[in-house]
Design a protein around this motif. Structure first.
Motif, PDB file in Angstrom:
ATOM      1  N   ILE A 189       0.839  -1.203   0.000  1.00  0.00           N
ATOM      2  CA  ILE A 189       0.000   0.000   0.000  1.00  0.00           C
ATOM      3  C   ILE A 189       0.879   1.260   0.000  1.00  0.00           C
ATOM      4  N   LEU A 190       1.953   1.273   0.787  1.00  0.00           N
ATOM      5  CA  LEU A 190       2.853   2.422   0.816  1.00  0.00           C
ATOM      6  C   LEU A 190       3.535   2.634  -0.534  1.00  0.00           C
ATOM      7  N   LEU A 191       3.961   1.546  -1.176  1.00  0.00           N
ATOM      8  CA  LEU A 191       4.591   1.664  -2.488  1.00  0.00           C
ATOM      9  C   LEU A 191       3.614   2.206  -3.531  1.00  0.00           C
ATOM     10  N   ILE A 192       2.387   1.705  -3.530  1.00  0.00           N
ATOM     11  CA  ILE A 192       1.378   2.196  -4.467  1.00  0.00           C
ATOM     12  C   ILE A 192       1.148   3.687  -4.225  1.00  0.00           C
ATOM     13  N   TYR A 193       1.044   4.084  -2.975  1.00  0.00           N
ATOM     14  CA  TYR A 193       0.845   5.486  -2.613  1.00  0.00           C
ATOM     15  C   TYR A 193       2.008   6.340  -3.109  1.00  0.00           C
ATOM     16  N   LEU A 194       3.236   5.878  -2.876  1.00  0.00           N
ATOM     17  CA  LEU A 194       4.412   6.639  -3.289  1.00  0.00           C
ATOM     18  C   LEU A 194       4.576   6.705  -4.797  1.00  0.00           C
ATOM     19  N   ILE A 195       4.049   5.720  -5.524  1.00  0.00           N
ATOM     20  CA  ILE A 195       4.126   5.726  -6.982  1.00  0.00           C
ATOM     21  C   ILE A 195       3.044   6.620  -7.584  1.00  0.00           C
ATOM     22  N   PHE A 196       1.818   6.522  -7.071  1.00  0.00           N
ATOM     23  CA  PHE A 196       0.713   7.244  -7.682  1.00  0.00           C
ATOM     24  C   PHE A 196       0.599   8.700  -7.253  1.00  0.00           C
ATOM     25  N   LEU A 197       1.072   9.042  -6.080  1.00  0.00           N
ATOM     26  CA  LEU A 197       0.961  10.420  -5.623  1.00  0.00           C
ATOM     27  C   LEU A 197       1.678  11.405  -6.552  1.00  0.00           C
ATOM     28  N   PRO A 198       2.924  11.161  -6.949  1.00  0.00           N
ATOM     29  CA  PRO A 198       3.561  12.077  -7.905  1.00  0.00           C
ATOM     30  C   PRO A 198       2.824  12.160  -9.246  1.00  0.00           C
ATOM     31  N   LEU A 199       2.257  11.045  -9.684  1.00  0.00           N
ATOM     32  CA  LEU A 199       1.490  11.075 -10.932  1.00  0.00           C
ATOM     33  C   LEU A 199       0.251  11.951 -10.804  1.00  0.00           C
ATOM     34  N   ILE A 200      -0.407  11.881  -9.661  1.00  0.00           N
ATOM     35  CA  ILE A 200      -1.588  12.711  -9.415  1.00  0.00           C
ATOM     36  C   ILE A 200      -1.187  14.183  -9.380  1.00  0.00           C
ATOM     37  N   TYR A 201      -0.091  14.506  -8.702  1.00  0.00           N
ATOM     38  CA  TYR A 201       0.376  15.894  -8.632  1.00  0.00           C
ATOM     39  C   TYR A 201       0.790  16.411 -10.004  1.00  0.00           C
TER      40      TYR A 201
END
Length: 169
Positions: A66-78
């Motif tokens: 879950i942390l890895l998914i969060y760290l991968i997708f957050l920059p994409l969202i920004y």
């Protein structure tokens, strides 16, 4: 006294703002503490009860995933958010005055009064002056022509725009 600052917000500036915003958020700090305690509790409990590395790893794996998914997708969202906001990408001029800020750009201008400012974040790479819960005027530190100008503007903001010094970072 007035300070005029020309600002061109880059994607890196926007990411720096989001990072500072998250790190200064009480909810995020609380969530990190709770998740850390939960992870620590699971580790300790698994070590004392099972003593099997494979079982400990299988309990921790979902949290890591879950942390890895969060760290991968957050920059994409920004990145997507930054690219969709054309006004944010325009060159802006901020005229900092004792009674507020005059914000102008190619599409128009707006004046903010002292009552509009809710809080200020002084980050390593950016200064954010919040005019609502979700909107801030951004001053990247690289937009200043010298370190002296940066310090003068920061002191000016602290003297005139910061309402409660204990809540400002």
């Amino acid at each position: 006294m007035e300070h005029e600052v020309k600002v061109k917000i880059t994607e890196k500036d926007y990411f720096a703002f989001q990072k500072e915003y998250l790190m200064n958020s009480k909810i995020i700090k609380t969530a990190i503490i709770i998740l850390s305690c939960l992870l620590f509790f699971v580790l300790i409990l698994d070590i004392f009860l099972k003593m099997q590395f494979s079982k400990i790893f299988s309990d921790i794996l979902p949290i890591i995933f879950i942390l890895l998914i969060y760290l991968i997708f957050l920059p994409l969202i920004y990145r997507r958010s930054y690219k969709s906001d054309k006004i944010l990408q325009e060159e802006q001029t901020l005229l900092l005055k004792e009674d507020g800020i005059h914000h102008s750009m190619q599409r128009g201008s707006f004046s903010y009064t002292l009552e509009d400012f809710s809080r200020v974040i002084f980050g390593k790479k950016i200064i954010a002056i919040f005019v609502s819960k979700q909107k801030a005027l951004l001053l990247p530190r690289h937009c200043f022509s010298s370190k002296e100008e940066e310090q003068a503007v920061e002191a000016f903001i602290k003297a005139h725009y910061v309402k409660d010094t204990k809540n400002q970072k």
